[in-house]
Design a protein around this motif. Sequence first.
Motif, PDB file in Angstrom:
ATOM      1  N   VAL A  28       0.836  -1.202   0.000  1.00 13.51           N
ATOM      2  CA  VAL A  28       0.000   0.000   0.000  1.00 13.51           C
ATOM      3  C   VAL A  28       0.870   1.250   0.000  1.00 13.51           C
ATOM      4  CG1 VAL A  28      -1.691   1.318   1.329  1.00 13.51           C
ATOM      5  CG2 VAL A  28      -1.972  -1.147   1.071  1.00 13.51           C
ATOM      6  N   ARG A  38      -1.357   7.726   5.112  1.00 14.85           N
ATOM      7  CA  ARG A  38      -2.409   7.227   4.235  1.00 14.85           C
ATOM      8  C   ARG A  38      -2.334   5.712   4.094  1.00 14.85           C
ATOM      9  NH1 ARG A  38      -3.338   8.213  -1.685  1.00 14.85           N
ATOM     10  NH2 ARG A  38      -5.424   7.382  -1.960  1.00 14.85           N
ATOM     11  N   VAL A  42      -5.232   2.967   4.974  1.00 10.11           N
ATOM     12  CA  VAL A  42      -5.719   1.980   4.008  1.00 10.11           C
ATOM     13  C   VAL A  42      -5.601   0.573   4.581  1.00 10.11           C
ATOM     14  CG1 VAL A  42      -5.297   0.931   1.733  1.00 10.11           C
ATOM     15  CG2 VAL A  42      -5.325   3.420   1.981  1.00 10.11           C
ATOM     16  N   GLU A  45      -8.383   0.151   7.127  1.00 12.32           N
ATOM     17  CA  GLU A  45      -9.671  -0.030   6.457  1.00 12.32           C
ATOM     18  C   GLU A  45      -9.760  -1.414   5.815  1.00 12.32           C
ATOM     19  OE1 GLU A  45     -13.476   0.550   4.957  1.00 12.32           O
ATOM     20  OE2 GLU A  45     -12.402   1.713   6.476  1.00 12.32           O
ATOM     21  N   THR A  46      -8.659  -1.900   5.262  1.00 15.11           N
ATOM     22  CA  THR A  46      -8.630  -3.232   4.655  1.00 15.11           C
ATOM     23  C   THR A  46      -8.916  -4.307   5.703  1.00 15.11           C
ATOM     24  OG1 THR A  46      -7.036  -2.482   3.005  1.00 15.11           O
ATOM     25  CG2 THR A  46      -7.211  -4.857   3.341  1.00 15.11           C
ATOM     26  N   ALA A  72      -7.264  -3.587  -0.640  1.00 18.37           N
ATOM     27  CA  ALA A  72      -6.436  -2.397  -0.394  1.00 18.37           C
ATOM     28  C   ALA A  72      -6.286  -1.567  -1.673  1.00 18.37           C
ATOM     29  CB  ALA A  72      -5.073  -2.809   0.135  1.00 18.37           C
ATOM     30  N   ILE A  75      -9.439   0.304  -2.346  1.00 17.77           N
ATOM     31  CA  ILE A  75      -9.582   1.447  -1.437  1.00 17.77           C
ATOM     32  C   ILE A  75      -8.742   2.615  -1.948  1.00 17.77           C
ATOM     33  CG2 ILE A  75      -9.045   2.280   0.893  1.00 17.77           C
ATOM     34  CD1 ILE A  75      -9.780  -0.574   1.881  1.00 17.77           C
ATOM     35  N   VAL A  76      -7.517   2.330  -2.372  1.00 14.83           N
ATOM     36  CA  VAL A  76      -6.644   3.386  -2.892  1.00 14.83           C
ATOM     37  C   VAL A  76      -7.242   3.998  -4.159  1.00 14.83           C
ATOM     38  CG1 VAL A  76      -4.374   3.870  -3.895  1.00 14.83           C
ATOM     39  CG2 VAL A  76      -4.558   2.459  -1.842  1.00 14.83           C
ATOM     40  N   GLY A  79     -10.250   6.086  -3.357  1.00 10.89           N
ATOM     41  CA  GLY A  79      -9.824   7.347  -2.753  1.00 10.89           C
ATOM     42  C   GLY A  79      -9.312   8.330  -3.794  1.00 10.89           C
TER      43      GLY A  79
END
Length: 179
Positions: A28, A38, A42, A45-46, A72, A75-76, A79
């Motif tokens: 990540v 950040r 992530v 959150e993962t 992951a 999510i990135v 975002g």
Amino acid sequence: MSPSETTPDEDLVRELYVQHGSALFGYVLRLVGGDRQRAEDVVQETLLRAWRHREALDPARGSPRMWLATVARNIVVDGERARRARPTEVREDALHALPAEDGDLDRAMLSWEVLDVLAALAPHHREVLLEVYYRGHSVAEAAARLGVPPGTVKSRTYYALRQLRLLLEERGITPEVAL
């Protein structure tokens, strides 16, 4: 429940973090262009999504690490899409750190798996493979660097490759693809 007792949910998240946290964080971190805060967000959150979707972590469905990395990455990407929809904030170059194609992600995930398998080898087997294959030394050069006879390098290489093949096959990776 006493403060020292943990729930199965806590144990699941803790186990995922212990087994995959550092590799996931490194992956990540590259995706977000080196932004440590950040990357931590992530990863957190993962792991939260893994807790919410325990069924996705069933080994019969595939590697949990692959699932975690895919989550992951999503999510990135999400975002970055959200940031593009708003006026530019601080950094716009983070998206360039994302793999250009899904094949890049596949290669990165395969590299993780191969590194895990190498880590599972006995240290003397891992050393000889690194000397002979990674560093490209001859048997004689590897023997000199490792301080063992050339015959030992040959036999360790043979048994290390056998073990490597077995470990890769256990994970569903054909050695031809991995090597």
